[in-house]
Write a protein that holds these residues in place. Structure first.
Motif, PDB file in Angstrom:
ATOM      1  N   SER A 214     -14.361   0.829  13.326  1.00  0.00           N
ATOM      2  CA  SER A 214     -14.530  -0.542  12.858  1.00  0.00           C
ATOM      3  C   SER A 214     -13.371  -0.921  11.934  1.00  0.00           C
ATOM      4  CB  SER A 214     -15.839  -0.682  12.081  1.00  0.00           C
ATOM      5  OG  SER A 214     -15.761   0.080  10.874  1.00  0.00           O
ATOM      6  N   ARG A 215     -13.264  -2.209  11.617  1.00  0.00           N
ATOM      7  CA  ARG A 215     -12.228  -2.632  10.685  1.00  0.00           C
ATOM      8  C   ARG A 215     -12.399  -1.945   9.332  1.00  0.00           C
ATOM      9  NH1 ARG A 215     -10.966  -8.678   8.307  1.00  0.00           N
ATOM     10  NH2 ARG A 215     -12.435  -8.024   6.698  1.00  0.00           N
ATOM     11  N   ALA A 216     -13.626  -1.823   8.875  1.00  0.00           N
ATOM     12  CA  ALA A 216     -13.875  -1.174   7.583  1.00  0.00           C
ATOM     13  C   ALA A 216     -13.447   0.287   7.613  1.00  0.00           C
ATOM     14  CB  ALA A 216     -15.351  -1.290   7.209  1.00  0.00           C
ATOM     15  N   GLN A 217     -13.689   0.969   8.724  1.00  0.00           N
ATOM     16  CA  GLN A 217     -13.289   2.372   8.838  1.00  0.00           C
ATOM     17  C   GLN A 217     -11.772   2.522   8.879  1.00  0.00           C
ATOM     18  OE1 GLN A 217     -15.695   3.076  12.357  1.00  0.00           O
ATOM     19  NE2 GLN A 217     -17.012   4.507  11.235  1.00  0.00           N
ATOM     20  N   VAL A 218     -11.112   1.659   9.650  1.00  0.00           N
ATOM     21  CA  VAL A 218      -9.641   1.695   9.683  1.00  0.00           C
ATOM     22  C   VAL A 218      -9.087   1.408   8.297  1.00  0.00           C
ATOM     23  CG1 VAL A 218      -7.576   0.594  10.611  1.00  0.00           C
ATOM     24  CG2 VAL A 218      -9.505   1.073  12.122  1.00  0.00           C
ATOM     25  N   GLU A 219      -9.643   0.399   7.648  1.00  0.00           N
ATOM     26  CA  GLU A 219      -9.175   0.025   6.312  1.00  0.00           C
ATOM     27  C   GLU A 219      -9.262   1.195   5.342  1.00  0.00           C
ATOM     28  OE1 GLU A 219     -10.998  -2.782   2.854  1.00  0.00           O
ATOM     29  OE2 GLU A 219     -10.372  -3.833   4.683  1.00  0.00           O
ATOM     30  N   ALA A 220     -10.381   1.893   5.330  1.00  0.00           N
ATOM     31  CA  ALA A 220     -10.547   3.020   4.403  1.00  0.00           C
ATOM     32  C   ALA A 220      -9.510   4.104   4.659  1.00  0.00           C
ATOM     33  CB  ALA A 220     -11.958   3.593   4.541  1.00  0.00           C
ATOM     34  N   LYS A 221      -9.209   4.358   5.928  1.00  0.00           N
ATOM     35  CA  LYS A 221      -8.241   5.402   6.272  1.00  0.00           C
ATOM     36  C   LYS A 221      -6.818   4.988   5.903  1.00  0.00           C
ATOM     37  CE  LYS A 221     -11.215   7.012  10.058  1.00  0.00           C
ATOM     38  NZ  LYS A 221     -11.553   8.327   9.507  1.00  0.00           N
ATOM     39  N   VAL A 222      -6.487   3.727   6.100  1.00  0.00           N
ATOM     40  CA  VAL A 222      -5.147   3.251   5.747  1.00  0.00           C
ATOM     41  C   VAL A 222      -4.967   3.252   4.228  1.00  0.00           C
ATOM     42  CG1 VAL A 222      -3.500   1.345   5.908  1.00  0.00           C
ATOM     43  CG2 VAL A 222      -4.985   1.864   7.848  1.00  0.00           C
ATOM     44  N   LEU A 223      -5.966   2.772   3.506  1.00  0.00           N
ATOM     45  CA  LEU A 223      -5.883   2.772   2.042  1.00  0.00           C
ATOM     46  C   LEU A 223      -5.723   4.195   1.501  1.00  0.00           C
ATOM     47  CD1 LEU A 223      -8.616   0.130   1.099  1.00  0.00           C
ATOM     48  CD2 LEU A 223      -6.133  -0.165   0.982  1.00  0.00           C
ATOM     49  N   ALA A 224      -6.453   5.145   2.068  1.00  0.00           N
ATOM     50  CA  ALA A 224      -6.340   6.535   1.618  1.00  0.00           C
ATOM     51  C   ALA A 224      -4.938   7.072   1.865  1.00  0.00           C
ATOM     52  CB  ALA A 224      -7.374   7.399   2.335  1.00  0.00           C
ATOM     53  N   ALA A 225      -4.387   6.772   3.033  1.00  0.00           N
ATOM     54  CA  ALA A 225      -3.054   7.267   3.362  1.00  0.00           C
ATOM     55  C   ALA A 225      -1.994   6.691   2.436  1.00  0.00           C
ATOM     56  CB  ALA A 225      -2.718   6.929   4.817  1.00  0.00           C
ATOM     57  N   TYR A 226      -2.104   5.417   2.126  1.00  0.00           N
ATOM     58  CA  TYR A 226      -1.081   4.739   1.328  1.00  0.00           C
ATOM     59  C   TYR A 226      -1.340   4.822  -0.179  1.00  0.00           C
ATOM     60  CZ  TYR A 226       1.585   2.727   5.187  1.00  0.00           C
ATOM     61  OH  TYR A 226       2.397   2.573   6.278  1.00  0.00           O
ATOM     62  N   GLY A 227      -2.471   5.380  -0.581  1.00  0.00           N
ATOM     63  CA  GLY A 227      -2.791   5.452  -2.002  1.00  0.00           C
ATOM     64  C   GLY A 227      -3.019   4.078  -2.597  1.00  0.00           C
ATOM     65  N   ALA A 228      -3.688   3.209  -1.839  1.00  0.00           N
ATOM     66  CA  ALA A 228      -3.896   1.829  -2.259  1.00  0.00           C
ATOM     67  C   ALA A 228      -5.388   1.519  -2.367  1.00  0.00           C
ATOM     68  CB  ALA A 228      -3.222   0.870  -1.282  1.00  0.00           C
ATOM     69  N   ASP A 229      -5.699   0.344  -2.910  1.00  0.00           N
ATOM     70  CA  ASP A 229      -7.083  -0.024  -3.217  1.00  0.00           C
ATOM     71  C   ASP A 229      -7.612  -1.223  -2.446  1.00  0.00           C
ATOM     72  OD1 ASP A 229      -7.312   1.928  -5.398  1.00  0.00           O
ATOM     73  OD2 ASP A 229      -5.852   0.632  -6.415  1.00  0.00           O
ATOM     74  N   LYS A 230      -6.723  -2.092  -1.967  1.00  0.00           N
ATOM     75  CA  LYS A 230      -7.179  -3.314  -1.307  1.00  0.00           C
ATOM     76  C   LYS A 230      -6.289  -3.639  -0.115  1.00  0.00           C
ATOM     77  CE  LYS A 230      -8.357  -8.188  -1.939  1.00  0.00           C
ATOM     78  NZ  LYS A 230      -8.608  -9.288  -2.899  1.00  0.00           N
ATOM     79  N   MET A 231      -6.936  -4.031   0.984  1.00  0.00           N
ATOM     80  CA  MET A 231      -6.237  -4.484   2.180  1.00  0.00           C
ATOM     81  C   MET A 231      -6.460  -5.975   2.366  1.00  0.00           C
ATOM     82  SD  MET A 231      -4.411  -3.863   4.930  1.00  0.00           S
ATOM     83  CE  MET A 231      -4.530  -2.174   5.554  1.00  0.00           C
ATOM     84  N   ILE A 232      -5.391  -6.702   2.632  1.00  0.00           N
ATOM     85  CA  ILE A 232      -5.481  -8.103   3.025  1.00  0.00           C
ATOM     86  C   ILE A 232      -5.189  -8.161   4.523  1.00  0.00           C
ATOM     87  CG2 ILE A 232      -4.577 -10.434   2.716  1.00  0.00           C
ATOM     88  CD1 ILE A 232      -3.670  -9.545  -0.107  1.00  0.00           C
ATOM     89  N   TRP A 233      -6.176  -8.575   5.314  1.00  0.00           N
ATOM     90  CA  TRP A 233      -6.036  -8.628   6.763  1.00  0.00           C
ATOM     91  C   TRP A 233      -5.721 -10.043   7.231  1.00  0.00           C
ATOM     92  CZ3 TRP A 233      -5.910  -4.275   9.537  1.00  0.00           C
ATOM     93  CH2 TRP A 233      -6.620  -3.148   9.112  1.00  0.00           C
TER      94      TRP A 233
END
Length: 379
Positions: A214-233
């Motif tokens: 899901s978008r939420a699952q992808v978001e969590a994985k991308v944030l973890a990889a980049y060491g970030a806290d918020k995604m703007i889609w």
């Protein structure tokens, strides 16, 4: 952008994708900065992908040599990659990866002695932003690298060699390497280095990269990889170009809290123009990880081009920051080229803005940022 970007007509068939070789922890295992009572802070230990404007050790590039991918356009694309490499080398070291020693010899001849060319990290194509490692820092002097499991933009192009490039880059630099828990490309994710990312859903929340997530699952994985806290889609556009609409052609972080969007001429009504306007609207209403309302700067795209190639990417914003300069494109529209140069000079005070004619490369559906990736210094 014009109606299509890097269509799959340029592809040479799908190759085997690289498999994920581990999961990614958002915190590094090594020690970070300490508080007064001796406890290591999570913020200091966290590995974060910095903003492009930090000092660089070097720029990595890849030499195009495949006629099955480029056909009769190969010589012109090589000309443009050599021009970019020689220009970047005026400001920082350039390390160019080639498919084999024959391709390396050609690259050395075209690029000159200022560019270092190696054949020990073989490549299929030139898009180092997408195939290369994404480098991170922790604020305490450590650098590592992550791989995004490059799969040819959803198995649209051969990538047997390109799938291994990120790991080989890290190994050459003796950097710790981890594969991310998602599949994507460096050009699909923009970071402000201060906790906020932006990306198009079309390029990452896509069954050709991350099936079943899901978008939420992808978001969590991308944030973890980049060491970030918020995604703007932003929604983006699926299936209209080989990248599924990477955000780095239209919208870029300038610094924390500030983004720039390239807006099309008012009479443009094609899907790419509407996509740009949608990105502008979403970013204009967005806040970042620190709660700041984004300041959105705009840049006007060109009215006229030298090329009539339908795959042409007319992006000034696909620039590459180097030590002391901004390397960007020009398209022969004198007024708009000058306006872009002025806008970038104002956005990056103290940096020289260099504009290049790389129409052959842009006709292949990507630009200067797409063909480069920076390796940041430790501090």
């Amino acid at each position: 952008m014009h109606p299509s970007r890097r269509t799959v007509l340029h592809s040479a068939g799908a190759g085997a994708a690289g498999l994920a070789l581990g999961t990614l922890a958002p915190l590094a295992a090594h020690a970070g900065q300490s508080t007064q009572d001796g406890q290591v802070t999570a913020a200091a230990r966290r590995m974060t992908v910095p903003l492009d404007d930090v000092p660089h050790v070097r720029t990595w590039m890849a030499w195009p040599s495949s006629r099955s991918i480029w056909g009769p356009d190969l010589a012109g694309v090589q000309q443009d990659i050599a021009l970019i490499a020689k220009t970047v080398a005026r400001y920082e070291p350039v390390l160019m990866c080639a498919a084999d020693e024959s391709a390396a010899a050609t690259a050395r001849t075209r690029c000159g002695s200022a560019v270092t060319v190696i054949s020990t990290i073989p490549v299929d194509d030139l898009w180092m932003r997408d195939t290369g490692a994404v480098f991170r820092r922790d604020g305490a002097g450590a650098v590592d690298a992550i791989g995004l499991n490059f799969n040819g933009w959803g198995n649209k192009q051969t990538h047997r060699k390109d799938a291994k490039v990120a790991r080989l880059l890290a190994a050459r630099e003796s950097l710790p390497f981890t594969t991310a828990a998602f599949t994507g490309e460096g050009g699909a994710v923009e970071t402000d280095g201060d906790g906020t990312l932006m990306a198009t859903e079309s390029s990452l929340v896509n069954k050709n990269r991350n099936a079943g997530l899901s978008r939420a699952q992808v978001e969590a994985k991308v944030l973890a990889a980049y060491g970030a806290d918020k995604m703007i889609w932003t929604p983006g556009l699926k299936g209209q170009d080989i990248t599924d609409d990477h955000i780095d052609v239209t919208s870029r972080f300038i610094r924390p809290g500030v983004v720039m969007v390239q807006v099309p001429p008012a009479d443009r009504t094609d899907i790419w123009a509407e996509d740009a306007r949608e990105q502008l609207a979403i970013l204009s209403a967005a806040t970042d990880a620190k709660g700041r309302r984004l300041q959105v700067l705009t840049m006007s795209g060109p009215d006229t081009l030298r090329s009539d190639n339908p795959d042409f990417v007319d992006s000034y914003l696909n620039f590459h920051l180097v030590n002391g300069a901004v390397i960007t494109s020009q398209f022969g529209d004198r007024a708009k080229d000058a306006g872009a140069k002025q806008a970038l000079a104002a956005a990056f005070p103290g940096r020289t803005v260099v504009q290049l004619d790389v129409d052959r490369l842009m006709g292949g559906g990507g630009g200067i940022h797409c063909s480069t990736v920076q390796q940041p210094t430790a501090q």
